[in-house]
Motif scaffolding. Sequence first.
Motif, PDB file in Angstrom:
ATOM      1  N   GLU A 157      51.751 -63.130  87.073  1.00  8.70           N
ATOM      2  CA  GLU A 157      52.716 -62.151  87.561  1.00  8.70           C
ATOM      3  C   GLU A 157      52.974 -62.293  89.058  1.00  8.70           C
ATOM      4  O   GLU A 157      54.100 -62.138  89.523  1.00  8.70           O
ATOM      5  CB  GLU A 157      52.227 -60.736  87.238  1.00  8.70           C
ATOM      6  CG  GLU A 157      53.235 -59.661  87.573  1.00  8.70           C
ATOM      7  CD  GLU A 157      52.846 -58.315  87.000  1.00  8.70           C
ATOM      8  OE1 GLU A 157      53.085 -57.302  87.669  1.00  8.70           O
ATOM      9  OE2 GLU A 157      52.310 -58.271  85.883  1.00  8.70           O
ATOM     10  N   GLY A 158      51.924 -62.566  89.831  1.00  7.92           N
ATOM     11  CA  GLY A 158      52.088 -62.783  91.263  1.00  7.92           C
ATOM     12  C   GLY A 158      52.197 -61.493  92.053  1.00  7.92           C
ATOM     13  O   GLY A 158      52.110 -60.388  91.520  1.00  7.92           O
ATOM     14  N   GLY A 159      52.380 -61.637  93.356  1.00  8.77           N
ATOM     15  CA  GLY A 159      52.476 -60.473  94.225  1.00  8.77           C
ATOM     16  C   GLY A 159      51.196 -59.673  94.287  1.00  8.77           C
ATOM     17  O   GLY A 159      51.218 -58.458  94.465  1.00  8.77           O
ATOM     18  N   GLY A 160      50.056 -60.342  94.145  1.00  8.26           N
ATOM     19  CA  GLY A 160      48.768 -59.665  94.138  1.00  8.26           C
ATOM     20  C   GLY A 160      48.187 -59.471  92.749  1.00  8.26           C
ATOM     21  O   GLY A 160      47.033 -59.070  92.609  1.00  8.26           O
ATOM     22  N   TYR A 161      48.975 -59.764  91.725  1.00  5.04           N
ATOM     23  CA  TYR A 161      48.524 -59.627  90.335  1.00  5.04           C
ATOM     24  C   TYR A 161      48.273 -61.035  89.779  1.00  5.04           C
ATOM     25  O   TYR A 161      49.212 -61.758  89.444  1.00  5.04           O
ATOM     26  CB  TYR A 161      49.571 -58.888  89.505  1.00  5.04           C
ATOM     27  CG  TYR A 161      49.888 -57.509  90.040  1.00  5.04           C
ATOM     28  CD1 TYR A 161      49.063 -56.429  89.759  1.00  5.04           C
ATOM     29  CD2 TYR A 161      51.014 -57.287  90.833  1.00  5.04           C
ATOM     30  CE1 TYR A 161      49.352 -55.155  90.252  1.00  5.04           C
ATOM     31  CE2 TYR A 161      51.312 -56.027  91.330  1.00  5.04           C
ATOM     32  CZ  TYR A 161      50.469 -54.967  91.033  1.00  5.04           C
ATOM     33  OH  TYR A 161      50.764 -53.706  91.524  1.00  5.04           O
TER      34      TYR A 161
END
Length: 476
Positions: free
Chosen positions: A42-46
């Motif tokens: 997922e990205g953005g810290g996930y």
Amino acid sequence: MPIETSVNFETSDRLVQKLVDTAEKKCLQNLKNFSGRTVLIEGGGYEKIWLETQPMGGEMYAKRNIEAGLNNQVLFMECQREDGRMPGSIALIAGKVTPQFNKFQGFCFPAHALNMYYLAGKDKDYLDLLYQTLEKFDAYLWRVRDSDGDGCLETWCKYDTGEDHAMRYGDAPDAWEEEFPPQGCQWVPIASIDIMSFSYSARETLAEISRILGKAELERSWRKLAEAVRAKVISYLWDEKRGACFDRDKNHKMMPTMIHNNLRAMYWNCFTPHMARRFVREHLLNPEEFWTPMPLPSVAVNDPLFRNVTTNNWSGQAEALTYQRAIRALENYGYEALIPQLGRKLFHAIGEKCVFVQQYDPFTGKPSAVSLEGEQDAYGPAMLSVLEYVSRMFGVHIEREEIYWGTVGGSESIYEQIWGDRVFRIENHGKGTAGYVDGRKVFEAPADMRLVTDLCGRLVKAVSLVKGKSGEIKVY
């Protein structure tokens, strides 16, 4: 071996070009090796793949990397528990793929997994696995998630529907891994439009797989079962007076909060056309509710439970994930004309800085750039939303055995989708377009249309995206 896919896109719109180029570059950061398999996190810290985002995200990213798109489906199927429960997320812990069963975390899976069957070459073993997965999960839902026997499936924690910190959940736990509902809470277990839509989507897809396999009697059975779910939604969760669905709390009382989850139900195709029309016209397009300067807040902005919280919170701000889901929701019910409007809003909200975050202020469009990990960027749903809106507005999208062509005007562009040995290309001259299949011109069309053709370029459908505007389509 999966086929090779890629997208080439050039436009005279400087902002859109910068957004696409940056999103493509930053998406590469979210490609990870999960024990020998390339997945798109997922990205953005996930750092995981989540059931609420990554089957959908993987299928969208298949335009550029079909291997990751396929793995984002298969891993969830392979990690399904014997009792039918699917993991809400899958992490890589100490080098080991680790399924996690402490929430459902949404269910953006069936339609995308089925589309991957078509996109990846119609592998029968894959289709059989998908059928088994959906059949077992649907059975699990009805065996476990109707704890009070009222015929309506329930959400037991905030993460079941991915509504992190949502006010409407009251004192419900964030996560819950038991096979019985939490006790002593204010509202949960909640009879849920989301969880009912999980079942509807699973059953509708099972019917479609049965059709593909030539099993007509089984197809009829699954369609009848899907309609039974829809009928319960109508009789139990739909308020004809208000023109929207509302969950019911543990005491069977209708919860009055006007939530965007109605749009989610449209994404899962659970609404009838009448229900979709009521919700879109009376609520989605209402500037006092969901059609704010930056549209699609999670809760109607005039609702008592709306909160304009800038950190991860589904009580108010417009979510990139909602923009990602909205495309299918609107296409399911013939509201393609709204897609360019939402795309433009998202493009301008992200803006020249090209920082891709989770949430946006519904009144100003300002990105809320702080997550639990600190300053946020490269959040997958925001980047994939940009790329997917571009494909619908100016480019090419392959859905099963049809091609969606976007001819939105105002700028010049060339969008080319390479799919194995096939090439689909659309040239937009601002006021008109030309479409090509494998180098052969198949149509010329005016601006601001949605054209649907078969894979050979034969016209199936044409829709004007601007009311009252039309023009001649030349078919070759």
